[in-house]
Design an enzyme around this catalytic site. Structure first.
Site, mmCIF file in Angstrom:
data_model
loop_
_atom_site.group_PDB
_atom_site.id
_atom_site.type_symbol
_atom_site.label_atom_id
_atom_site.label_comp_id
_atom_site.label_asym_id
_atom_site.label_seq_id
_atom_site.Cartn_x
_atom_site.Cartn_y
_atom_site.Cartn_z
ATOM 1 N N THR A 21 45.698 47.421 25.803
ATOM 2 C CA THR A 21 45.820 47.620 26.676
ATOM 3 C C THR A 21 47.749 47.706 26.829
ATOM 4 O O THR A 21 48.017 47.701 25.718
ATOM 5 C CB THR A 21 45.901 46.615 27.326
ATOM 6 O OG1 THR A 21 45.852 46.573 28.982
ATOM 7 C CG2 THR A 21 46.264 45.044 26.767
ATOM 8 N N GLY B 125 43.169 45.053 30.839
ATOM 9 C CA GLY B 125 43.690 44.050 29.965
ATOM 10 C C GLY B 125 44.906 43.266 30.392
ATOM 11 O O GLY B 125 45.939 42.526 29.957
ATOM 12 N N ILE C 66 40.525 44.901 28.530
ATOM 13 C CA ILE C 66 40.411 46.405 28.151
ATOM 14 C C ILE C 66 40.994 47.491 28.778
ATOM 15 O O ILE C 66 40.889 47.089 30.594
ATOM 16 C CB ILE C 66 39.126 47.172 28.227
ATOM 17 C CG1 ILE C 66 37.661 46.332 27.182
ATOM 18 C CG2 ILE C 66 38.882 48.582 27.585
ATOM 19 C CD1 ILE C 66 36.391 46.287 26.612
ATOM 20 N N SER C 67 42.446 47.784 28.766
ATOM 21 C CA SER C 67 43.250 48.949 29.618
ATOM 22 C C SER C 67 43.682 48.080 30.087
ATOM 23 O O SER C 67 44.454 47.369 30.403
ATOM 24 C CB SER C 67 42.564 50.031 29.027
ATOM 25 O OG SER C 67 42.797 51.490 29.431
ATOM 26 N N TRP C 68 43.396 49.048 31.500
ATOM 27 C CA TRP C 68 43.481 47.788 33.039
ATOM 28 C C TRP C 68 43.885 46.627 32.963
ATOM 29 O O TRP C 68 44.333 45.226 33.383
ATOM 30 C CB TRP C 68 43.205 49.009 34.277
ATOM 31 C CG TRP C 68 43.629 48.655 36.038
ATOM 32 C CD1 TRP C 68 44.166 49.358 35.800
ATOM 33 C CD2 TRP C 68 43.056 47.434 36.605
ATOM 34 N NE1 TRP C 68 44.571 48.984 37.434
ATOM 35 C CE2 TRP C 68 44.356 47.631 37.379
ATOM 36 C CE3 TRP C 68 42.281 46.454 35.963
ATOM 37 C CZ2 TRP C 68 43.798 46.921 38.759
ATOM 38 C CZ3 TRP C 68 42.112 45.334 37.309
ATOM 39 C CH2 TRP C 68 43.247 45.448 38.647
#
Length: 265
Positions: free
Chosen positions: A127, A105, A101-103
């Site tokens: 991401t 990812g 998720i996000s970072w």
């Protein structure tokens, strides 16, 4: 299966990491390793883990985040991918599916490239490909360059409420959020600032699903299309109105789509 996690502080590759395991030892599916967003502690993802009672779910706090002690020296994405592999060794897990998720990812992409034999299926949510990302709302991103905005509880909650709910129609409970340490947040930000997955994305051969929200103001949906076009055979699943943390705000939509992908032969 357990609705609460088994929590521990585990020594891995010279670091101590706060670890959570839901449904430890569950069989029938590969374990799912969840990798969280920048500055976010694992407790925030507990609702996702509890929605997957049929499989083991693992999550850990990055150094200096949540309940993991500060890192001694800065680290790179490739270094943290090695640490993640060492963690799986400690847990005696040969292969795991990944939810980044996000970072997280970004870390999932790096891990999948470095440790292909240990990577099952990969879900990349909200991401980017790293330093080459299509930038989001600049006023939001500007806040991220100042660790003081994320390492004091009051300002952290204020910023998360605006950034992670930005573009979303549903609100997310931030009661579980803990402020990261200045070192923890700064080192995490530094690790991704010069990193890019673009050179190796065409080499990823495992099943990959990319999930994004049309209203994400932090990571615009153009980034998901970039990843989708660069990763051979990847799938793209778009949400609308969930904001950056759509996997939490639209959990009842997110979980069935992810589960269907992970459970496919």
């Amino acid at each position: 299966m357990a609705k609460t996690a088994q929590l521990s502080l585990i020594g891995v590759a010279g670091r101590r990491l706060h670890l959570a395991r839901w449904n430890a030892g569950a069989t029938g599916h590969p374990p799912l390793l969840m990798l969280n967003g920048i500055g976010l502690n694992l407790e925030l993802l507990a609702p996702l883990a509890r929605a997957l009672p049929d499989r083991e779910v693992i999550c850990f706090d990055m150094p200096g985040i949540g309940s993991s002690p500060d890192p001694i020296i800065p680290y790179t994405m490739s270094c943290m991918a090695l640490t993640t592999a060492a963690l799986l060794d400690r847990l005696e897990i040969d292969q795991a599916d990944l939810l980044g998720i996000s970072w997280g990812g970004a870390l999932a992409q790096q891990f999948a490239f470095q440790h292909r034999a240990r990577t099952g299926k990969v879900v990349l949510a909200a991401t980017t490909a790293g330093a080459t990302m299509v930038p989001g709302n600049m006023s939001m991103l500007a806040h991220m360059t100042d660790p003081r905005e994320y390492t004091v509880e009051r300002t952290l909650r204020r910023n998360l409420a605006s950034i992670y709910n930005g573009g979303g129609n549903e609100r997310i409970s931030l009661n579980a959020v803990k402020a990261p340490s200045p070192f923890g947040f700064s080192y995490q930000l530094a690790a991704i600032s010069t990193w890019s997955s673009l050179p190796f994305l065409p080499l990823l051969s495992m099943p990959v699903m990319i999930m994004a929200d049309e209203q994400d103001q932090m990571v615009p949906p153009a980034n998901a299309h970039l990843l989708h076009n660069a990763i051979p055979g990847s799938r793209l699943e778009m949400f609308d109105g969930g904001g950056h943390l759509f996997m939490l705000s639209q959990r009842d939509l997110f979980i069935p789509k992810m589960r269907a992908f992970l459970d496919e032969d």
